[in-house]
Design an enzyme around this catalytic site. Structure first.
Site, PDB file in Angstrom:
ATOM      1  N   ASP A   1       2.463   2.663 -18.220  1.00 14.83           N
ATOM      2  CA  ASP A   1       2.346   2.930 -16.779  1.00 14.83           C
ATOM      3  C   ASP A   1       2.979   4.293 -16.456  1.00 14.83           C
ATOM      4  OD1 ASP A   1       2.184   1.742 -13.807  1.00 14.83           O
ATOM      5  OD2 ASP A   1       4.215   2.520 -14.073  1.00 14.83           O
TER       6      ASP A   1
ATOM      7  N   GLY B   1       4.427   5.056  -5.886  1.00 14.46           N
ATOM      8  CA  GLY B   1       4.168   4.254  -4.681  1.00 14.46           C
ATOM      9  C   GLY B   1       4.378   4.983  -3.373  1.00 14.46           C
TER      10      GLY B   1
ATOM     11  N   LYS C   1       1.310   7.989 -14.982  1.00 14.24           N
ATOM     12  CA  LYS C   1       1.863   8.756 -13.855  1.00 14.24           C
ATOM     13  C   LYS C   1       2.249  10.160 -14.312  1.00 14.24           C
ATOM     14  CE  LYS C   1       3.470   4.495 -11.666  1.00 14.24           C
ATOM     15  NZ  LYS C   1       4.538   3.504 -11.630  1.00 14.24           N
TER      16      LYS C   1
ATOM     17  N   GLU D   1      -1.978   9.706  -3.418  1.00 13.40           N
ATOM     18  CA  GLU D   1      -0.509   9.682  -3.311  1.00 13.40           C
ATOM     19  C   GLU D   1       0.086   8.398  -3.886  1.00 13.40           C
ATOM     20  OE1 GLU D   1       1.723  12.296  -1.649  1.00 13.40           O
ATOM     21  OE2 GLU D   1       2.654  11.109  -3.214  1.00 13.40           O
TER      22      GLU D   1
ATOM     23  N   GLY E   1       9.598 -11.957  -9.770  1.00 10.69           N
ATOM     24  CA  GLY E   1       8.345 -11.317  -9.342  1.00 10.69           C
ATOM     25  C   GLY E   1       8.395  -9.795  -9.431  1.00 10.69           C
TER      26      GLY E   1
HETATM   27  N1  HSE Z   1       4.515  -1.612 -12.100  1.00 14.56           N
HETATM   28  C1  HSE Z   1       4.957  -0.368 -11.564  1.00 14.56           C
HETATM   29  C2  HSE Z   1       6.475  -0.300 -11.592  1.00 14.56           C
HETATM   30  C3  HSE Z   1       4.512  -0.123 -10.155  1.00 14.56           C
HETATM   31  O1  HSE Z   1       7.142  -1.209 -12.049  1.00 14.56           O
HETATM   32  O2  HSE Z   1       6.997   0.719 -11.155  1.00 14.56           O
HETATM   33  C4  HSE Z   1       3.073   0.247 -10.089  1.00 14.56           C
HETATM   34  O3  HSE Z   1       2.827   1.405 -10.820  1.00 14.56           O
END
Ligand code: HSE
Length: 461
Positions: free
Chosen positions: A204, A137, A208, A132, A190
């Protein structure tokens, strides 16, 4: 499971691993009441047991540097992989499965790149692999697709699945400051990684999207074949034009089932979306997935796509689900991956109770629609000389390639001189084939009236 305790080995004690320890502690009574058993962390694998200033304090006796021994421990039922990467993580996940342990992982790259290998191994071993936290997240989109919509058929999804990109575009939209400034600010705060390539470049999001496509459409796509554009093509002026036309620009993932053609459309890129869409209000670092399914119609899932406790929440909820399967002796009976390809010979498939005909049937692999054949609408910004006939030349070339214009503006103010810089001609097209648009733009780029590389952003909706 021993004495109503489920043994957990945690691989990695970074932000999310620390969150898992904290959540198991903060919500211990609630989890135990819901599960009727306790989740007992028996090993925490770290690189350096002497590291100072950890996110949470952990009993030093639990710390180990021997990952392989930890995943194979007899008192461990669930291995929780939070180390990231695709080399050690892949080996350890496969070792855990081979040792008969169920796995929770937050590792999108591992699943996107090794989907079939991981789920085939899990199916053979009759164990669960839950993931999940790998997509959005804390937003329980995997559970929604796997369980909530199990009787439905997803036709299309549009998602904002990268919080960093959404934060940057949202802040650009509010302030009209340039991309590079806001990225630097996001790094200082951050939000963005020191190396933001995977986030702002779309990698990324592609990982997903590959997982979402596999789950929605029961086919394993090659993540490397998904067309990806990063958000760095967007300039503040594009956000202003988008606004004039009634759109906002969002970092989108898009997937669509082409049904009869046995093909899937999947792409990652910034897109103009109508300001009236629900997704247009998803700002800051938040994530959301807008699903269109046959029976339910539209539905949307929204929340924190990253962060210590939101991500840990998904991980621990997966542990609870796996523990329930362990208690019911049903691990591996309903693979959370959905159909993952042909059932391997000799598969136990959890194999204890289901007659062969009751197993999910493998689906036919579907191909990705080549980007050149994708049909959508386009925002085109041309930087040209302000001369008679320029607009006509642009439109003639577009028309020759079957690209029809829906709306156009040119912002050359009266009295403006040619050495003031390019004049912007912005056009929104009707739906067109990407290959035709690219051919037209290549021809336009060679026109002497063109002063700047054309900016192209696809329009969704
Ligand atoms: N770095 C990703 C984001 C979170 O900025 O959504 C982890 O996949």
């Amino acid at each position: 499971m021993n004495d109503q305790r489920i043994g957990v080995a945690l691989l990695g004690l970074g932000n999310v691993g620390g969150g898992v320890i904290k959540l198991l502690d903060d919500n211990a009574a609630q989890i135990e009441a819901r599960l009727g058993a306790r989740l007992d962390v028996r090993a925490v694998v770290v690189r350096d047991p002497d590291k100072a200033n950890r996110v949470v304090e952990v009993d030093r006796a639990l710390l180990s540097t021997d990952a392989l021994a930890s995943v194979r421990r007899a008192d461990v039922d669930i291995v929780c992989e939070l180390i990231g990467g695709t080399t050690d993580a892949r080996e350890l996940v496969l070792a855990a499965i081979a040792a008969g342990k169920s796995v929770v992982t937050a590792n999108k790259a591992l699943l996107a790149e090794h989907w079939t290998e991981v789920f085939t191994a899990a199916e053979r071993a009759g164990v669960d692999v839950y993931y999940e936290a790998a997509v959005c997240g804390g937003v329980p989109i995997i559970r929604v697709l796997r369980e909530g919509l199990a009787s439905d058929r997803v036709e299309a999804l549009h998602g904002i699945v990268n919080g960093t990109s959404n934060y940057i575009l949202s802040t650009m939209t509010e302030s009209r400051r340039p991309f590079a400034d806001i990225l630097r600010e996001a790094q200082d705060l951050g939000y963005a990684e020191a190396d933001p390539t995977l986030d702002v470049g779309g990698g990324d999001a592609a990982h997903k999207l590959a997982i979402l496509v596999n789950l929605c459409f029961g086919t394993a796509v090659d993540v490397a074949a998904i067309p990806v554009d990063g958000i760095d093509v967007v300039e503040p002026i594009d956000l202003s034009y988008a606004d004039k036309f009634g759109y906002v620009v969002k970092p989108l993932v898009i997937a669509r089932d082409h049904g009869d053609a046995d093909a899937i459309e999947a792409r990652v890129h910034p897109a103009l979306i109508p300001a009236s869409w629900l997704l247009a209000d998803v700002s800051g670092a938040k994530n959301a997935i807008y699903v269109h399914s046959y029976a339910l119609g539209p539905s949307m899932y929204y929340g924190a796509g990253a962060g210590m406790l939101p991500t840990a929440m998904s991980v621990v909820s997966d542990m609870i689900e796996i523990s329930r399967n362990l208690a019911a002796r049903s691990s591996g009976l309903a693979p959370p991956a959905g159909p993952s390809g042909p059932t391997p010979p000799g598969s136990s498939y959890g194999g204890r109770r289901f007659a062969p005909q009751a197993r999910p049937r493998p689906t036919t692999p579907k191909k990705l629609v080549p980007l050149a054949d994708v049909r959508t609408r386009y925002y085109l910004r041309f930087g040209v000389h302000d001369q008679p006939g320029v607009l006509g030349q642009l439109m003639t070339v577009l028309g020759k390639h079957h690209v029809s214009i829906a709306q156009v503006v040119q912002d050359g103010a009266p009295g403006r001189r040619d050495d003031d810089g390019p004049v912007w001609v912005v056009a929104l097209t009707h739906e067109a084939r990407e290959g035709d648009v690219r051919a037209a733009l290549a021809e336009i780029a060679a026109l002497s009236v063109v002063r700047e590389r054309v900016r192209v952003i696809r329009i969704a909706g």
